[in-house]
Scaffold this active site. Structure first.
Site, mmCIF file in Angstrom:
data_model
loop_
_atom_site.group_PDB
_atom_site.id
_atom_site.type_symbol
_atom_site.label_atom_id
_atom_site.label_comp_id
_atom_site.label_asym_id
_atom_site.label_seq_id
_atom_site.Cartn_x
_atom_site.Cartn_y
_atom_site.Cartn_z
ATOM 1 N N ASP A 35 -11.121 1.307 -24.462
ATOM 2 C CA ASP A 35 -11.257 1.288 -22.789
ATOM 3 C C ASP A 35 -11.240 2.549 -22.073
ATOM 4 O O ASP A 35 -10.814 3.509 -23.051
ATOM 5 C CB ASP A 35 -10.076 0.091 -22.149
ATOM 6 N N GLU A 69 2.028 -8.200 8.686
ATOM 7 C CA GLU A 69 2.677 -6.559 8.768
ATOM 8 C C GLU A 69 3.284 -6.443 6.951
ATOM 9 O O GLU A 69 3.555 -5.341 7.157
ATOM 10 C CB GLU A 69 3.453 -6.160 9.832
ATOM 11 N N PRO A 117 0.822 -1.677 0.161
ATOM 12 C CA PRO A 117 0.047 0.243 -0.197
ATOM 13 C C PRO A 117 0.806 1.052 -0.189
ATOM 14 O O PRO A 117 0.259 2.881 -0.223
ATOM 15 C CB PRO A 117 -0.794 0.100 1.272
ATOM 16 N N ARG A 159 -4.974 -7.975 -20.867
ATOM 17 C CA ARG A 159 -6.026 -6.600 -21.554
ATOM 18 C C ARG A 159 -4.857 -6.688 -22.277
ATOM 19 O O ARG A 159 -5.396 -6.063 -23.391
ATOM 20 C CB ARG A 159 -6.517 -6.096 -21.352
HETATM 21 N N1 SAM Z 1 1.223 -2.760 7.686
HETATM 22 C C1 SAM Z 1 1.180 -2.080 6.339
HETATM 23 C C2 SAM Z 1 1.068 -1.048 5.933
HETATM 24 O O1 SAM Z 1 0.675 -0.323 7.133
HETATM 25 O O2 SAM Z 1 2.058 -0.682 5.020
HETATM 26 C C3 SAM Z 1 0.231 -2.996 5.275
HETATM 27 C C4 SAM Z 1 0.240 -5.282 4.815
HETATM 28 S S1 SAM Z 1 -1.072 -5.684 4.161
HETATM 29 C C5 SAM Z 1 -2.192 -6.129 5.865
HETATM 30 C C6 SAM Z 1 0.249 -7.168 3.643
HETATM 31 C C7 SAM Z 1 -0.069 -6.936 2.588
HETATM 32 O O3 SAM Z 1 -1.101 -7.069 1.897
HETATM 33 C C8 SAM Z 1 0.936 -6.189 1.977
HETATM 34 O O4 SAM Z 1 2.512 -5.929 2.355
HETATM 35 C C9 SAM Z 1 0.869 -6.097 0.614
HETATM 36 O O5 SAM Z 1 1.914 -7.232 -0.104
HETATM 37 C C10 SAM Z 1 -0.222 -5.973 1.158
HETATM 38 N N2 SAM Z 1 -1.592 -5.044 0.390
HETATM 39 C C11 SAM Z 1 -1.825 -4.730 1.061
HETATM 40 N N3 SAM Z 1 -3.098 -3.865 0.745
HETATM 41 C C12 SAM Z 1 -2.365 -3.159 -0.680
HETATM 42 C C13 SAM Z 1 -2.410 -3.036 -1.779
HETATM 43 N N4 SAM Z 1 -2.929 -1.609 -1.875
HETATM 44 N N5 SAM Z 1 -2.090 -2.338 -2.551
HETATM 45 C C14 SAM Z 1 -1.126 -3.432 -2.835
HETATM 46 N N6 SAM Z 1 -0.639 -4.650 -2.026
HETATM 47 C C15 SAM Z 1 -1.437 -4.196 -0.441
#
Ligand code: SAM
Length: 254
Positions: A168, A115, A88, A153
């Protein structure tokens, strides 16, 4: 195009890779997806892929060893490959990044859980960090599927000629025009007459105008990047002049 996906939940991908456009692309050999189970590279009796965070606190962190060994097991394309960490905290994914990725022959997607992954994985191995939006998922698997799906795609041949991705939304920085199919009248709403006319030039013109109108109403920010000709600018001017500066229902706030 080949994707190598590092995950502790490879089964999550089976329905996605079996059905729909992606499934067809895999069957036709246009898309090669290799799922790498990070757990296969974990050591010890319990094959654990996560551990408690240094410094304390809630949650677990994905250990670097299994991910690093999983990455090392992947056969790399001699013309280059890109390692993407789903997080994220990365740059927000969009159609332009999808086009960038579609030009590559091999992309390695690292899906985090808990995490997230130990920071040293990011520092040592990751070329690009991508987020699919400003929200937190429980794992990178859905994000990996979002990326693979939008990129797939764009690979020539995947849409099977039934549709071109060039029309698209976000191509040309415009939203797409509205679509209609049978029946001609549904719940009292009729299909616009022009779409039944068989006049392809007029239909093209109507669709372009609707695309401009939609983009103007919903995503005016996109118009700054759109390639617009004189006719588009004239249409936009007309749309603008027909749009009240202050909508009647919000007059009190204007
Ligand atoms: N503790 C992290 C933080 O606050 O930045 C979030 C970890 S999340 C619960 C677990 C995993 O989900 C991440 O390591 C990532 O690979 C994936 N993930 C979660 N949200 C995402 C997003 N918006 N885009 C891409 N991957 C995401």
């Amino acid at each position: 195009m080949r994707f190598d996906v590092l995950t502790i939940f490879p089964d999550m991908f089976s329905a996605y890779l079996r059905d729909g456009i992606a499934g067809r692309a895999v069957k036709r050999g246009l898309l090669d997806v290799r799922l790498v189970n990070i757990r296969d590279f974990a050591r010890g009796a319990h094959k654990t892929t996560d551990d408690r965070p240094y410094g304390g606190g809630d949650g677990m962190v994905m250990r670097p060893g299994p991910i690093s060994r999983a990455l090392g097991s992947i056969e790399r394309n001699s013309r280059g490959s890109l390692v993407i960490l789903l997080t994220p905290q990365g740059e927000t994914f969009n159609q332009s990044i999808a086009w960038d990725i579609s030009s590559l022959e091999q992309v390695i997607l690292v899906c985090g859980r808990y995490e997230g992954v130990d920071e040293r994985i990011r520092l040592l191995f990751v070329d690009r960090e991508i987020s699919i939006g400003d929200y937190v998922l429980s794992g990178g698997e859905l994000a990996a599927m979002v990326i693979m799906d939008s990129v797939c795609r764009l690979i020539p041949g995947t849409l099977g000629g039934e549709k071109s991705s060039f029309e698209d939304s976000f191509q040309d920085s415009l939203l797409e025009y509205p679509h209609y199919t049978r029946p001609r009248v549904f719940e009292g709403l009729e299909v616009p007459e022009i779409l039944l006319s068989g006049d392809h030039a007029r239909i093209r013109g109507w669709r372009r105008k609707e695309a401009l109108k939609r983009t103007f109403e919903r995503r005016p920010d996109l118009l700054a990047k759109a390639k617009l000709d004189d006719e588009d600018l004239r249409i936009l001017e007309q749309i603008r002049s027909q749009t009240p500066a202050c909508p009647p229902e919000a007059e009190a706030d204007c």
